[in-house]
Design an enzyme around this catalytic site. Structure first.
Site, mmCIF file in Angstrom:
data_model
loop_
_atom_site.group_PDB
_atom_site.id
_atom_site.type_symbol
_atom_site.label_atom_id
_atom_site.label_comp_id
_atom_site.label_asym_id
_atom_site.label_seq_id
_atom_site.Cartn_x
_atom_site.Cartn_y
_atom_site.Cartn_z
ATOM 1 N N GLU A 1 -5.439 -1.608 7.457
ATOM 2 C CA GLU A 1 -4.470 -1.221 8.479
ATOM 3 C C GLU A 1 -4.911 -1.888 9.775
ATOM 4 O O GLU A 1 -6.107 -2.073 10.012
ATOM 5 C CB GLU A 1 -4.431 0.295 8.729
ATOM 6 C CG GLU A 1 -3.901 1.153 7.620
ATOM 7 C CD GLU A 1 -3.834 2.635 8.039
ATOM 8 O OE1 GLU A 1 -3.857 2.922 9.265
ATOM 9 O OE2 GLU A 1 -3.782 3.494 7.148
ATOM 10 N N TRP B 1 -0.064 -1.875 9.738
ATOM 11 C CA TRP B 1 0.588 -0.565 9.703
ATOM 12 C C TRP B 1 1.795 -0.638 10.620
ATOM 13 O O TRP B 1 1.666 -1.039 11.768
ATOM 14 C CB TRP B 1 -0.375 0.518 10.178
ATOM 15 C CG TRP B 1 0.217 1.877 10.072
ATOM 16 C CD1 TRP B 1 0.978 2.535 11.000
ATOM 17 C CD2 TRP B 1 0.127 2.755 8.944
ATOM 18 N NE1 TRP B 1 1.368 3.753 10.543
ATOM 19 C CE2 TRP B 1 0.859 3.924 9.274
ATOM 20 C CE3 TRP B 1 -0.481 2.673 7.698
ATOM 21 C CZ2 TRP B 1 0.982 5.000 8.389
ATOM 22 C CZ3 TRP B 1 -0.362 3.742 6.832
ATOM 23 C CH2 TRP B 1 0.361 4.887 7.182
ATOM 24 N N ASN C 1 -7.224 7.739 2.064
ATOM 25 C CA ASN C 1 -7.021 7.131 3.370
ATOM 26 C C ASN C 1 -7.966 7.716 4.412
ATOM 27 O O ASN C 1 -8.005 8.935 4.620
ATOM 28 C CB ASN C 1 -5.580 7.358 3.838
ATOM 29 C CG ASN C 1 -5.338 6.784 5.216
ATOM 30 O OD1 ASN C 1 -5.305 5.575 5.410
ATOM 31 N ND2 ASN C 1 -5.183 7.672 6.213
ATOM 32 N N GLU C 2 -8.758 6.854 5.025
ATOM 33 C CA GLU C 2 -9.554 7.203 6.213
ATOM 34 C C GLU C 2 -10.363 8.482 6.063
ATOM 35 O O GLU C 2 -10.493 9.266 7.012
ATOM 36 C CB GLU C 2 -8.647 7.277 7.448
ATOM 37 C CG GLU C 2 -7.998 5.947 7.778
ATOM 38 C CD GLU C 2 -7.139 5.976 9.043
ATOM 39 O OE1 GLU C 2 -7.025 7.053 9.665
ATOM 40 O OE2 GLU C 2 -6.596 4.922 9.408
ATOM 41 N N HIS D 1 -10.008 -0.285 8.990
ATOM 42 C CA HIS D 1 -8.779 -0.196 9.774
ATOM 43 C C HIS D 1 -9.106 -0.523 11.226
ATOM 44 O O HIS D 1 -10.154 -0.110 11.742
ATOM 45 C CB HIS D 1 -8.160 1.204 9.653
ATOM 46 C CG HIS D 1 -7.763 1.553 8.246
ATOM 47 N ND1 HIS D 1 -7.259 2.793 7.904
ATOM 48 C CD2 HIS D 1 -7.777 0.822 7.105
ATOM 49 C CE1 HIS D 1 -6.988 2.805 6.610
ATOM 50 N NE2 HIS D 1 -7.303 1.624 6.098
ATOM 51 N N ARG E 1 0.872 -1.173 0.000
ATOM 52 C CA ARG E 1 0.000 0.000 0.000
ATOM 53 C C ARG E 1 0.907 1.220 0.000
ATOM 54 O O ARG E 1 1.598 1.505 0.979
ATOM 55 C CB ARG E 1 -0.927 -0.009 1.220
ATOM 56 C CG ARG E 1 -1.975 1.117 1.229
ATOM 57 C CD ARG E 1 -3.021 0.835 2.297
ATOM 58 N NE ARG E 1 -4.053 1.847 2.374
ATOM 59 C CZ ARG E 1 -4.185 2.720 3.395
ATOM 60 N NH1 ARG E 1 -3.348 2.682 4.424
ATOM 61 N NH2 ARG E 1 -5.167 3.601 3.399
ATOM 62 N N TYR F 1 -7.958 -0.362 15.095
ATOM 63 C CA TYR F 1 -7.151 0.130 16.220
ATOM 64 C C TYR F 1 -8.049 0.116 17.466
ATOM 65 O O TYR F 1 -8.646 -0.908 17.783
ATOM 66 C CB TYR F 1 -6.597 1.525 15.905
ATOM 67 C CG TYR F 1 -5.657 1.557 14.714
ATOM 68 C CD1 TYR F 1 -4.350 1.061 14.816
ATOM 69 C CD2 TYR F 1 -6.062 2.059 13.479
ATOM 70 C CE1 TYR F 1 -3.477 1.075 13.733
ATOM 71 C CE2 TYR F 1 -5.201 2.083 12.393
ATOM 72 C CZ TYR F 1 -3.922 1.584 12.525
ATOM 73 O OH TYR F 1 -3.066 1.593 11.445
#
Length: 331
Positions: A242, A277, A146-147, A213, A75, A215
């Site tokens: 991620e 990530w 991204n995001e 993603h 990526r 987290y």
């Protein structure tokens, strides 16, 4: 490093699968939950995020070391100030190393403006950038932004905003799979589950791959299993684009206690791809996410060893895209 018997077996199996005759496509596509490469074969991403936007030549030189992990995808962390010729150099090196390049723009991280998301689409449709990406479209994926989308972004706003960005990309002539991040700084999977099918139907090519993603919003391990399983049940193509891990028992800047082993094992079971990530170069508060030591860009950290060498990690699961083996199948 000498190849283990298992690694040799994996390579042999991958080569054999690539040689099975099938229909050839012009670019990546999706079929149900499955990503298909341009050789017409199923492809499961097991890749790495690499910070090209911020580290230029050093990130470029790291591509050889990333390839040595057996990663099948990179990526490419990029931004809208990046030059087309520099991007092409990175893409060409990824292809030479038989890693699928996934280009993404980092400019609108956490931004919920539909206009700014459309700006990202317009970078890709710029003449010089479009010329580069079209030349290599057979081998690449485009992660539009991204995001994009803050925590308050609704499913409707996410769907409508991405609908306009996707339309701009298709009007420009792009046919490859477009990767669309979840809102909520990439972590809110609910809009994907609620509106993902509508967004796919909005795309005239029906060729969308969603990315979530993981987290601090994914600290409940059961949520990882349940929500990825739900995506599979409703036939949404998806990757974990991620993810982090339980660093310092959640006492970190992202409040992250996500169980990376469950993430990788669940992805493996469901046939979904994953990309931890990130290679290295994170700032001080995010340095716990470096896969290799930032001092030499080579030596794996504990985090790197877990996701590269672990039971469901990259080295054990990654198979190269068959599109890179077309010269073998044509002989």
């Amino acid at each position: 490093m000498a190849l283990t018997t298992m690694n040799r077996l994996i390579i042999c199996i991958a080569a054999a699968l690539c040689m099975i005759s099938t229909h050839t496509l012009a670019q990546f596509t999706t079929q149900g939950t499955q990503l298909m490469d341009a050789a017409g074969h199923a492809f499961v991403i097991a890749g790495i995020n690499n910070p090209h936007a911020w580290f230029g030549e050093r990130a470029y030189q790291a591509l050889d070391d990333i390839a040595a992990t057996k990663a099948n995808t990179v990526r490419i962390v990029w931004n809208a100030r990046g030059r087309a010729d520099q991007l092409e150099r990175i893409i060409e090196r990824c292809i030479a190393l038989k890693m699928v390049p996934m280009v993404e723009l980092h400019d609108v991280t956490g931004n919920s403006s539909a206009e700014r998301l459309l700006d990202m689409a317009h970078y890709y449709t710029r003449d010089d950038v479009k010329a580069v990406l079209m030349r290599h479209e057979r081998y690449l994926l485009i992660n539009i932004a991204n995001e994009w989308g803050a925590h308050e972004a609704t499913a409707q706003h996410w769907q409508e905003s991405y609908g306009a960005a996707i339309a701009a990309m298709r009007t420009a002539g792009y046919k490859t799979t477009l990767v669309v991040d979840a809102p909520g700084w990439g972590q809110n999977i609910q809009p994907i589950l609620q509106a993902g099918r509508t967004l796919i139907e909005h795309d005239p090519l029906h060729n969308i791959l969603f990315s979530v993603h993981m987290y601090g919003s994914w600290n409940n391990a059961q949520d990882i299993v349940d929500k990825l399983s739900t995506a599979k049940e409703i036939e949404l193509p998806l990757i974990v684009g991620e993810f982090g891990y339980n660093h310092n028992n959640g006492q970190n800047n992202l409040g992250c206690k996500a169980d990376h082993r469950i993430i990788m094992a669940t992805c493996k079971r469901l046939g979904y791809g994953f990309m931890p990530w990130s290679w290295t170069g994170n700032n001080r508060e995010n340095a716990w996410l470096d896969l290799v030591d930032s001092r030499d860009w080579k030596t794996p950290t504990q985090w790197g060893r877990e996701v590269i060498e672990g039971e469901c990690g990259i080295r054990q699961t990654a198979l190269p895209a068959c599109v890179f083996e077309e010269n073998i199948t044509k002989e």
